[in-house]
Every structure is written in C-alpha cells, then in structure tokens.
Design a protein around this motif. Structure first.
Motif, mmCIF file in Angstrom:
data_model
loop_
_atom_site.group_PDB
_atom_site.id
_atom_site.type_symbol
_atom_site.label_atom_id
_atom_site.label_comp_id
_atom_site.label_asym_id
_atom_site.label_seq_id
_atom_site.Cartn_x
_atom_site.Cartn_y
_atom_site.Cartn_z
ATOM 1 N N UNK A 134 0.980 -1.309 -0.073
ATOM 2 C CA UNK A 134 -0.041 -0.176 0.017
ATOM 3 C C UNK A 134 0.911 1.554 -0.197
ATOM 4 N N UNK A 135 1.838 1.307 0.770
ATOM 5 C CA UNK A 135 2.851 2.380 0.926
ATOM 6 C C UNK A 135 3.597 2.610 -0.232
ATOM 7 N N UNK A 136 3.968 1.594 -0.963
ATOM 8 C CA UNK A 136 4.772 1.618 -2.125
ATOM 9 C C UNK A 136 4.098 2.194 -3.068
ATOM 10 N N UNK A 137 2.699 1.576 -3.473
ATOM 11 C CA UNK A 137 1.663 2.247 -4.518
ATOM 12 C C UNK A 137 1.462 3.463 -4.265
ATOM 13 N N UNK A 138 1.472 4.026 -2.877
ATOM 14 C CA UNK A 138 1.020 5.268 -2.743
ATOM 15 C C UNK A 138 2.120 6.269 -3.075
ATOM 16 N N UNK A 139 3.357 5.756 -2.904
ATOM 17 C CA UNK A 139 4.515 6.623 -3.102
ATOM 18 C C UNK A 139 4.727 6.726 -4.757
ATOM 19 N N UNK A 140 4.309 5.601 -5.278
ATOM 20 C CA UNK A 140 4.335 5.771 -6.803
ATOM 21 C C UNK A 140 3.599 6.461 -7.495
ATOM 22 N N UNK A 141 2.370 6.937 -6.860
ATOM 23 C CA UNK A 141 1.284 7.588 -7.340
ATOM 24 C C UNK A 141 1.614 9.046 -6.962
ATOM 25 N N UNK A 142 2.121 9.542 -5.933
ATOM 26 C CA UNK A 142 2.216 10.653 -5.420
ATOM 27 C C UNK A 142 3.203 11.304 -4.744
ATOM 28 N N UNK A 143 4.467 10.216 -4.931
ATOM 29 C CA UNK A 143 5.649 10.878 -4.056
ATOM 30 C C UNK A 143 6.781 11.710 -4.921
ATOM 31 N N UNK A 144 7.864 12.318 -4.433
ATOM 32 C CA UNK A 144 8.776 12.944 -5.439
ATOM 33 C C UNK A 144 9.087 11.854 -5.964
ATOM 34 N N UNK A 145 10.017 12.484 -7.315
ATOM 35 C CA UNK A 145 10.642 11.602 -8.275
ATOM 36 C C UNK A 145 11.439 10.475 -7.519
ATOM 37 N N UNK A 146 12.531 10.648 -6.687
ATOM 38 C CA UNK A 146 13.161 9.522 -6.036
ATOM 39 C C UNK A 146 12.447 8.479 -5.265
ATOM 40 N N UNK A 147 11.492 8.952 -4.670
ATOM 41 C CA UNK A 147 10.559 7.958 -4.095
ATOM 42 C C UNK A 147 9.722 7.197 -5.118
ATOM 43 N N UNK A 148 9.308 7.696 -6.235
ATOM 44 C CA UNK A 148 8.340 7.137 -6.958
ATOM 45 C C UNK A 148 9.313 6.102 -7.967
ATOM 46 N N UNK A 149 10.486 6.462 -8.140
ATOM 47 C CA UNK A 149 11.486 5.439 -8.844
ATOM 48 C C UNK A 149 11.885 4.200 -7.776
ATOM 49 N N UNK A 150 12.128 4.791 -6.572
ATOM 50 C CA UNK A 150 12.368 3.454 -5.719
ATOM 51 C C UNK A 150 11.271 2.545 -5.395
ATOM 52 N N UNK A 151 10.159 3.410 -5.489
ATOM 53 C CA UNK A 151 8.605 2.510 -5.333
ATOM 54 C C UNK A 151 8.699 1.623 -6.358
ATOM 55 N N UNK A 152 8.632 2.225 -7.652
ATOM 56 C CA UNK A 152 8.414 1.495 -8.719
ATOM 57 C C UNK A 152 9.472 0.108 -8.876
ATOM 58 N N UNK A 153 10.655 0.274 -8.414
ATOM 59 C CA UNK A 153 11.775 -0.651 -8.507
ATOM 60 C C UNK A 153 11.502 -1.871 -7.428
ATOM 61 N N UNK A 154 10.684 -1.292 -6.201
ATOM 62 C CA UNK A 154 10.647 -2.263 -5.086
ATOM 63 C C UNK A 154 9.321 -3.066 -5.435
ATOM 64 N N UNK A 155 8.166 -2.441 -6.116
ATOM 65 C CA UNK A 155 7.224 -3.061 -6.592
ATOM 66 C C UNK A 155 7.478 -4.169 -7.617
ATOM 67 N N UNK A 156 8.461 -3.894 -8.597
ATOM 68 C CA UNK A 156 8.754 -4.812 -9.547
ATOM 69 C C UNK A 156 9.256 -5.904 -8.866
ATOM 70 N N UNK A 157 10.296 -5.657 -8.132
ATOM 71 C CA UNK A 157 11.107 -6.787 -7.396
ATOM 72 C C UNK A 157 10.366 -7.616 -6.503
ATOM 73 N N UNK A 158 9.286 -6.924 -5.787
ATOM 74 C CA UNK A 158 8.352 -7.808 -5.139
ATOM 75 C C UNK A 158 7.187 -8.793 -6.080
ATOM 76 N N UNK A 159 7.122 -8.215 -7.227
ATOM 77 C CA UNK A 159 6.455 -9.269 -8.396
ATOM 78 C C UNK A 159 4.973 -8.803 -8.299
ATOM 79 N N UNK A 160 4.718 -7.532 -7.924
ATOM 80 C CA UNK A 160 3.337 -6.943 -7.943
ATOM 81 C C UNK A 160 3.001 -6.395 -9.561
ATOM 82 N N UNK A 161 1.876 -6.548 -9.795
ATOM 83 C CA UNK A 161 1.423 -6.334 -11.091
ATOM 84 C C UNK A 161 1.515 -4.692 -11.090
ATOM 85 N N UNK A 162 1.719 -4.253 -12.395
ATOM 86 C CA UNK A 162 1.884 -2.687 -12.406
ATOM 87 C C UNK A 162 1.239 -2.333 -13.760
#
Length: 130
Positions: free
Chosen positions: A33-61
C-alpha cells in the motif's frame, strides 16, 4: 530489523543507496500500500524507488499508465523496465522512441543499440559489448 522497516527506509532515502535485491514476501505484502501510494504521489526519487521495489516484489503494475506518465524520467524508467527482455525487432522500441521526449528517447536508443550489438556477438553478456 524487519523487512517492512527496510522497505520503508528505502523510500525515504533520496541518494543512490542500494535497495533490497529480493525483499521478503511478508515485507512486500505489508509495504504494498505504501509503495503504491509513493508511486502515485511521491517525489521523483521516491517514485522511482517504489517502482523498483514493486517490480522486485513481483506485484502487477500498470505499465501502459507508467509509460505515459507526465514526468519524462518516470516514463523512461517504465519504458526501460518494459523493454529489458524485449527482442531487438519488438515494435515497442519504436513506440518508446515516439512517446518519449528526445533526451529520454536517446537513452532507449542506446539500450536498443547495445541489445542489437549483443545479438551480433553471441556468448558475450550485454554489459561487455561496446
């Protein structure tokens, strides 16, 4: 330290600190939930890191939505992830070049050329082909 704490801390760091390569399944599930929230509304560094972590956790994007992001840097990251296993003649390469601004398109073009050279020199890892 718990896995959730490590994933949460990874989002707060703006530098080039390493992200967990294979986060634990429980930590991924708790942090989704926190990763998806940061992906949608965080600052660019947080969004990039959230995207990478969501991908590494094998969540659908929603890659199509991410590739059409208003932030060209985020769109570039999404395109690079989408194309990381694409073959050289995949039409998505041309689509990426059309959709991305010129500066980001050059990055995709370099990746495509590196992949093409790797296909011409079988047996060498992509990183070793220049």
């Amino acid at each position: 330290m718990s896995g959730l704490f490590i994933l949460s801390l990874a989002l707060l760091v703006d530098g080039h600190h390493a992200l967990p390569a294979q986060p634990g399944e429980v930590a991924c599930w708790q942090a989704e939930g926190a990763l998806r929230t940061h992906l949608l509304s965080g600052r660019r560094p947080q969004r990039r890191r959230a995207l990478i972590l969501l991908e590494r956790c094998s969540f659908t994007l929603d890659w199509a939505r991410l590739r059409a992001d208003n932030d060209p840097e985020m769109a570039l990251v999404a395109w690079r992830y989408s194309l990381q296993n694409a073959v050289v003649d995949d039409p998505r390469w041309a689509q990426a070049l059309q959709q991305l601004p010129k500066a980001q398109g050059r990055s995709v073009l370099r990746l495509h050329n590196k992949r093409r050279r790797a296909n011409l020199a079988p047996g060498l890892p992509i990183e070793d082909v220049r």
